[in-house]
Design an enzyme around this catalytic site. Sequence first.
Site, PDB file in Angstrom:
ATOM      1  N   GLY A   9       0.838  -1.210   0.000  1.00 12.45           N
ATOM      2  CA  GLY A   9       0.000   0.000   0.000  1.00 12.45           C
ATOM      3  C   GLY A   9       0.866   1.251   0.000  1.00 12.45           C
ATOM      4  O   GLY A   9       0.522   2.271   0.598  1.00 12.45           O
ATOM      5  N   GLY A  12      -0.353   5.036  -1.087  1.00 15.29           N
ATOM      6  CA  GLY A  12      -1.360   5.777  -0.332  1.00 15.29           C
ATOM      7  C   GLY A  12      -0.776   6.977   0.403  1.00 15.29           C
ATOM      8  O   GLY A  12       0.413   7.290   0.283  1.00 15.29           O
ATOM      9  N   ILE A  36      -1.388  -1.982  -5.352  1.00  9.96           N
ATOM     10  CA  ILE A  36      -2.195  -2.750  -6.305  1.00  9.96           C
ATOM     11  C   ILE A  36      -2.108  -2.163  -7.703  1.00  9.96           C
ATOM     12  O   ILE A  36      -2.386  -2.830  -8.694  1.00  9.96           O
ATOM     13  CB  ILE A  36      -3.657  -2.843  -5.813  1.00  9.96           C
ATOM     14  CG1 ILE A  36      -4.432  -3.888  -6.605  1.00  9.96           C
ATOM     15  CG2 ILE A  36      -4.343  -1.493  -5.851  1.00  9.96           C
ATOM     16  CD1 ILE A  36      -5.738  -4.276  -5.978  1.00  9.96           C
ATOM     17  N   ASP A  53      -1.304  -7.232  -4.802  1.00  7.54           N
ATOM     18  CA  ASP A  53      -2.629  -7.113  -4.213  1.00  7.54           C
ATOM     19  C   ASP A  53      -2.516  -7.619  -2.777  1.00  7.54           C
ATOM     20  O   ASP A  53      -2.152  -8.777  -2.539  1.00  7.54           O
ATOM     21  CB  ASP A  53      -3.608  -7.978  -5.026  1.00  7.54           C
ATOM     22  CG  ASP A  53      -5.026  -7.955  -4.456  1.00  7.54           C
ATOM     23  OD1 ASP A  53      -5.218  -7.445  -3.330  1.00  7.54           O
ATOM     24  OD2 ASP A  53      -5.933  -8.455  -5.148  1.00  7.54           O
ATOM     25  N   TYR A 143     -14.971   0.043   9.182  1.00 15.07           N
ATOM     26  CA  TYR A 143     -13.527   0.286   9.299  1.00 15.07           C
ATOM     27  C   TYR A 143     -13.071   0.113  10.756  1.00 15.07           C
ATOM     28  O   TYR A 143     -12.084  -0.574  11.038  1.00 15.07           O
ATOM     29  CB  TYR A 143     -13.243   1.711   8.805  1.00 15.07           C
ATOM     30  CG  TYR A 143     -11.831   2.193   8.976  1.00 15.07           C
ATOM     31  CD1 TYR A 143     -10.782   1.600   8.292  1.00 15.07           C
ATOM     32  CD2 TYR A 143     -11.551   3.289   9.798  1.00 15.07           C
ATOM     33  CE1 TYR A 143      -9.486   2.072   8.433  1.00 15.07           C
ATOM     34  CE2 TYR A 143     -10.260   3.776   9.938  1.00 15.07           C
ATOM     35  CZ  TYR A 143      -9.230   3.162   9.255  1.00 15.07           C
ATOM     36  OH  TYR A 143      -7.950   3.629   9.390  1.00 15.07           O
ATOM     37  N   LYS A 147     -10.436  -2.622  12.441  1.00 17.53           N
ATOM     38  CA  LYS A 147      -9.236  -2.226  13.183  1.00 17.53           C
ATOM     39  C   LYS A 147      -9.268  -2.813  14.601  1.00 17.53           C
ATOM     40  O   LYS A 147      -8.249  -3.275  15.126  1.00 17.53           O
ATOM     41  CB  LYS A 147      -9.098  -0.701  13.222  1.00 17.53           C
ATOM     42  CG  LYS A 147      -8.751  -0.088  11.866  1.00 17.53           C
ATOM     43  CD  LYS A 147      -7.386  -0.568  11.366  1.00 17.53           C
ATOM     44  CE  LYS A 147      -7.002   0.000  10.022  1.00 17.53           C
ATOM     45  NZ  LYS A 147      -5.757  -0.574   9.485  1.00 17.53           N
TER      46      LYS A 147
HETATM   47  N1  SER Z   1      -8.206   8.954   8.881  1.00 21.16           N
HETATM   48  C1  SER Z   1      -9.001   7.777   9.119  1.00 21.16           C
HETATM   49  C2  SER Z   1     -10.380   7.961   8.633  1.00 21.16           C
HETATM   50  O1  SER Z   1     -10.858   9.064   8.695  1.00 21.16           O
HETATM   51  C3  SER Z   1      -9.020   7.455  10.580  1.00 21.16           C
HETATM   52  O2  SER Z   1      -8.117   6.447  10.832  1.00 21.16           O
HETATM   53  O3  SER Z   1     -10.994   7.017   8.242  1.00 21.16           O
END
Ligand code: SER
Length: 316
Positions: A9, A12, A36, A53, A143, A147
Amino acid sequence: MSSKILIIGACGQIGTELTTKLREKYGVDNVIASDINTRNLDLVNSGPFEIIDAKNFNAIKDCCIHNNVKTVYLMAALLSATGEKYPMEAWDLNMNSLFHVLNLAKQKVIDKIFWPSSIAVFGPTTPSNNTPQHTICEPTTVYGITKQVGERWCEYYHNKYDVDVRSIRYPGIISHKAMPGGGTTDYAVEIYHEAVKNGTYECFLSEDTSLPMMFMEDAIKATTELMEAPSEKLTIRSSYNLAAITFTPKEIYESIKSFLPEFSISYNPDFRQAIADSWPSSIDDRVARQDWNWQHDFDLDAMTKVMLEELKKKYN
Ligand code: SER
């Protein structure tokens, strides 16, 4: 062959600058960047690069074996706002990629892992001010769930299989190189770009939404320092709370306005407001400060100064 570092990654927002820093520290040829696709050509052309990937276990494993990779930074993820649009994709990418690198460490193919967690592990029932290291974590985003679960697995692999995995709960990260993609804290990057380009910004959060944030230089410093810290000093193998600055959209607007007096803002909260409202406004990071001497350098105005200088160079 000397041992190598792999960044998954790497194109990013954080991966881009992490790659540059690790190449400065350990030598260009010792740091393999991967993503990717080749969307960030500056990064792709800056040293060894492979298309990988993050969901493909064999691709990661082959790259590690062929290049004698011993340390992996897993920076690929779907963030909070995108995760709400594509829940199963977020689960699939965020969890499988983590299992892949944890299992490579369990199999002793690699020795060390960095995996980012986030303030998104917290939720509406978490104490919002000075959120402690150990506290209620009932995330309400996909998300955040990935985590939180990921943190549990990191600690489990450390305890059961002696895997050296290290992690930080990043706050919102502000930077001027690669754009963030699909997060709730992205407004705090967009606002600088719009201030420089157009002199005005429509914010997708309300003016008094306070969130924990950090300038990229501090985030990279924290990441490299945590990875260099002696293993026996680390008391947290889930993920460390990490703090630098806390501000609202109104406060960042005022900071920018002190440099660009004509800058104007309006507020038009969307679905991301509910995500932001579920997260803490400030973080207690004493454990990171004790265990590996974490200290941040940038406050809001120092960051604003650098952001505006760099973006003026970019756009003018
Ligand atoms: N910056 C991230 C988000 O806003 C937080 O970990 O999803």
